[in-house]
Design a protein around this motif. Structure first.
Motif, PDB file in Angstrom:
ATOM      1  N   VAL A 110       0.885  -1.152   0.000  1.00 12.30           N
ATOM      2  CA  VAL A 110       0.000   0.000   0.000  1.00 12.30           C
ATOM      3  C   VAL A 110       0.925   1.204   0.000  1.00 12.30           C
ATOM      4  O   VAL A 110       1.839   1.284   0.831  1.00 12.30           O
ATOM      5  N   GLU A 111       0.706   2.132  -0.936  1.00 18.97           N
ATOM      6  CA  GLU A 111       1.605   3.274  -1.058  1.00 18.97           C
ATOM      7  C   GLU A 111       0.833   4.578  -1.011  1.00 18.97           C
ATOM      8  O   GLU A 111      -0.323   4.643  -1.421  1.00 18.97           O
ATOM      9  N   ARG A 112       1.529   5.616  -0.532  1.00 20.05           N
ATOM     10  CA  ARG A 112       0.949   6.955  -0.504  1.00 20.05           C
ATOM     11  C   ARG A 112       2.073   7.958  -0.454  1.00 20.05           C
ATOM     12  O   ARG A 112       3.042   7.786   0.294  1.00 20.05           O
ATOM     13  N   LEU A 113       1.964   8.996  -1.254  1.00 25.38           N
ATOM     14  CA  LEU A 113       2.914  10.086  -1.212  1.00 25.38           C
ATOM     15  C   LEU A 113       2.425  11.069  -0.153  1.00 25.38           C
ATOM     16  O   LEU A 113       1.304  11.564  -0.232  1.00 25.38           O
ATOM     17  N   HIS A 114       3.258  11.307   0.864  1.00 26.59           N
ATOM     18  CA  HIS A 114       2.878  12.214   1.948  1.00 26.59           C
ATOM     19  C   HIS A 114       3.979  13.235   2.146  1.00 26.59           C
ATOM     20  O   HIS A 114       5.103  12.892   2.533  1.00 26.59           O
ATOM     21  N   LYS A 115       3.677  14.506   1.846  1.00 22.25           N
ATOM     22  CA  LYS A 115       4.621  15.615   1.996  1.00 22.25           C
ATOM     23  C   LYS A 115       5.955  15.319   1.310  1.00 22.25           C
ATOM     24  O   LYS A 115       7.030  15.472   1.894  1.00 22.25           O
ATOM     25  N   GLY A 116       5.866  14.835   0.060  1.00 27.85           N
ATOM     26  CA  GLY A 116       7.062  14.570  -0.728  1.00 27.85           C
ATOM     27  C   GLY A 116       7.761  13.264  -0.399  1.00 27.85           C
ATOM     28  O   GLY A 116       8.784  12.939  -0.989  1.00 27.85           O
ATOM     29  N   ARG A 117       7.235  12.504   0.512  1.00 29.46           N
ATOM     30  CA  ARG A 117       7.851  11.242   0.933  1.00 29.46           C
ATOM     31  C   ARG A 117       6.939  10.080   0.537  1.00 29.46           C
ATOM     32  O   ARG A 117       5.738  10.107   0.835  1.00 29.46           O
ATOM     33  N   MET A 118       7.494   9.075  -0.133  1.00 29.88           N
ATOM     34  CA  MET A 118       6.705   7.910  -0.503  1.00 29.88           C
ATOM     35  C   MET A 118       6.627   6.965   0.696  1.00 29.88           C
ATOM     36  O   MET A 118       7.645   6.498   1.207  1.00 29.88           O
ATOM     37  N   VAL A 119       5.420   6.740   1.155  1.00 28.27           N
ATOM     38  CA  VAL A 119       5.183   5.832   2.276  1.00 28.27           C
ATOM     39  C   VAL A 119       4.745   4.506   1.669  1.00 28.27           C
ATOM     40  O   VAL A 119       3.711   4.428   1.005  1.00 28.27           O
ATOM     41  N   ARG A 120       5.534   3.474   1.877  1.00 33.53           N
ATOM     42  CA  ARG A 120       5.266   2.160   1.286  1.00 33.53           C
ATOM     43  C   ARG A 120       5.152   1.139   2.402  1.00 33.53           C
ATOM     44  O   ARG A 120       6.088   0.934   3.174  1.00 33.53           O
ATOM     45  N   VAL A 121       3.981   0.479   2.470  1.00 35.18           N
ATOM     46  CA  VAL A 121       3.688  -0.454   3.553  1.00 35.18           C
ATOM     47  C   VAL A 121       3.429  -1.838   2.963  1.00 35.18           C
ATOM     48  O   VAL A 121       2.625  -1.988   2.034  1.00 35.18           O
ATOM     49  N   LEU A 122       4.088  -2.838   3.510  1.00 33.28           N
ATOM     50  CA  LEU A 122       3.884  -4.218   3.095  1.00 33.28           C
ATOM     51  C   LEU A 122       2.724  -4.813   3.883  1.00 33.28           C
ATOM     52  O   LEU A 122       2.689  -4.725   5.116  1.00 33.28           O
ATOM     53  N   VAL A 123       1.772  -5.399   3.186  1.00 28.24           N
ATOM     54  CA  VAL A 123       0.617  -6.022   3.826  1.00 28.24           C
ATOM     55  C   VAL A 123       0.997  -7.454   4.187  1.00 28.24           C
ATOM     56  O   VAL A 123       1.446  -8.228   3.338  1.00 28.24           O
ATOM     57  N   LEU A 124       0.823  -7.810   5.454  1.00 30.80           N
ATOM     58  CA  LEU A 124       1.097  -9.158   5.943  1.00 30.80           C
ATOM     59  C   LEU A 124      -0.213  -9.825   6.340  1.00 30.80           C
ATOM     60  O   LEU A 124      -1.247  -9.174   6.454  1.00 30.80           O
ATOM     61  N   THR A 125      -0.180 -11.124   6.594  1.00 29.73           N
ATOM     62  CA  THR A 125      -1.411 -11.814   7.015  1.00 29.73           C
ATOM     63  C   THR A 125      -1.844 -11.406   8.412  1.00 29.73           C
ATOM     64  O   THR A 125      -3.021 -11.450   8.737  1.00 29.73           O
ATOM     65  N   ASP A 126      -0.899 -10.973   9.231  1.00 28.92           N
ATOM     66  CA  ASP A 126      -1.233 -10.636  10.617  1.00 28.92           C
ATOM     67  C   ASP A 126      -0.882  -9.197  10.965  1.00 28.92           C
ATOM     68  O   ASP A 126      -0.682  -8.872  12.121  1.00 28.92           O
ATOM     69  N   GLY A 127      -0.778  -8.323   9.981  1.00 31.93           N
ATOM     70  CA  GLY A 127      -0.468  -6.926  10.257  1.00 31.93           C
ATOM     71  C   GLY A 127       0.176  -6.267   9.062  1.00 31.93           C
ATOM     72  O   GLY A 127      -0.106  -6.608   7.906  1.00 31.93           O
ATOM     73  N   PHE A 128       1.093  -5.330   9.353  1.00 26.27           N
ATOM     74  CA  PHE A 128       1.739  -4.546   8.312  1.00 26.27           C
ATOM     75  C   PHE A 128       3.194  -4.332   8.681  1.00 26.27           C
ATOM     76  O   PHE A 128       3.557  -4.361   9.854  1.00 26.27           O
ATOM     77  N   GLU A 129       4.028  -4.104   7.655  1.00 27.41           N
ATOM     78  CA  GLU A 129       5.433  -3.808   7.898  1.00 27.41           C
ATOM     79  C   GLU A 129       5.764  -2.484   7.225  1.00 27.41           C
ATOM     80  O   GLU A 129       5.460  -2.279   6.049  1.00 27.41           O
ATOM     81  N   PHE A 130       6.393  -1.585   8.001  1.00 27.94           N
ATOM     82  CA  PHE A 130       6.786  -0.282   7.493  1.00 27.94           C
ATOM     83  C   PHE A 130       8.165   0.053   8.044  1.00 27.94           C
ATOM     84  O   PHE A 130       8.370   0.038   9.268  1.00 27.94           O
ATOM     85  N   GLU A 131       9.115   0.319   7.144  1.00 21.64           N
ATOM     86  CA  GLU A 131      10.488   0.657   7.496  1.00 21.64           C
ATOM     87  C   GLU A 131      11.091  -0.346   8.481  1.00 21.64           C
ATOM     88  O   GLU A 131      11.699   0.021   9.483  1.00 21.64           O
ATOM     89  N   GLY A 132      10.853  -1.628   8.206  1.00 21.58           N
ATOM     90  CA  GLY A 132      11.436  -2.698   9.020  1.00 21.58           C
ATOM     91  C   GLY A 132      10.720  -2.971  10.333  1.00 21.58           C
ATOM     92  O   GLY A 132      11.101  -3.883  11.050  1.00 21.58           O
ATOM     93  N   LYS A 133       9.684  -2.190  10.664  1.00 18.81           N
ATOM     94  CA  LYS A 133       8.929  -2.415  11.900  1.00 18.81           C
ATOM     95  C   LYS A 133       7.564  -2.988  11.559  1.00 18.81           C
ATOM     96  O   LYS A 133       6.979  -2.662  10.534  1.00 18.81           O
ATOM     97  N   ARG A 134       7.069  -3.823  12.459  1.00 12.18           N
ATOM     98  CA  ARG A 134       5.736  -4.419  12.271  1.00 12.18           C
ATOM     99  C   ARG A 134       4.693  -3.603  13.037  1.00 12.18           C
ATOM    100  O   ARG A 134       4.946  -3.155  14.149  1.00 12.18           O
ATOM    101  N   PHE A 135       3.537  -3.452  12.415  1.00 11.14           N
ATOM    102  CA  PHE A 135       2.420  -2.725  12.998  1.00 11.14           C
ATOM    103  C   PHE A 135       1.160  -3.578  12.880  1.00 11.14           C
ATOM    104  O   PHE A 135       1.004  -4.337  11.927  1.00 11.14           O
TER     105      PHE A 135
END
Length: 163
Positions: A110-135
């Motif tokens: 899932v991606e979104r450009l926010h204030k000039g920064r591309m935010v890219r999130v990996l969808v997992l079966t039990d959550g999400f991963e963003f910049e090496g951290k799980r959410f």
């Protein structure tokens, strides 16, 4: 609106409940079943305005009646479980039956450009991963990125669940 009608509406505020009920019955030509003061004031004022200026056109009344006949009427409040969104759960043998349809399948981004920064999130079966951290939720990621409380689906513009 005519000045006489304005004065008549203004005078309603000085009436007692019993006088308002009598006025309601006089204006509507039907028995009043309410003793709620604000309701009676508003209904009587509305009717006086309609009598003064005219009501809805015949076409508008027919359309309103048609819409009312076709509308689903809720007679009970929704059950709490109906208000909950679908939960993310690991896939079942038959696929992602309980997967929230707003989300792409696991392994996608899932991606979104926010204030000039591309935010890219990996969808997992039990959550999400963003910049090496799980959410556990997109909302937590949206808060981390923006510093504000955002609904994760709104922040990532994922839209509504299909009906």
């Amino acid at each position: 609106m005519k000045p006489e009608t304005r004065l008549e509406i203004a005078a309603l505020h000085d009436l007692t409940i019993d006088q308002l009920i009598a006025k309601y019955e006089d204006v509507f030509d039907e028995e009043c079943r309410s003793r709620h003061r604000r309701y009676l004031l508003r209904r009587i004022a509305w009717r006086l305005q309609v009598n003064d200026e005219g009501g809805l056109s015949v076409e508008a009344r027919q359309r309103a009646r048609q819409l009312a006949m076709n509308a689903d009427v809720r007679v009970t409040a929704p059950r709490p479980e109906a208000l909950k969104t679908l939960r993310r759960v690991p896939p079942q043998e038959d696929g992602y039956t309980d997967w929230d349809p707003r989300l792409p399948p696991p392994g996608n981004y899932v991606e979104r450009l926010h204030k000039g920064r591309m935010v890219r999130v990996l969808v997992l079966t039990d959550g999400f991963e963003f910049e090496g951290k799980r959410f556990r939720s997109l909302t937590a990621i949206a808060k981390e990125v923006s510093g504000c409380s955002y609904n994760g689906f709104v922040f990532f513009r994922l839209g509504r669940k299909p009906e």
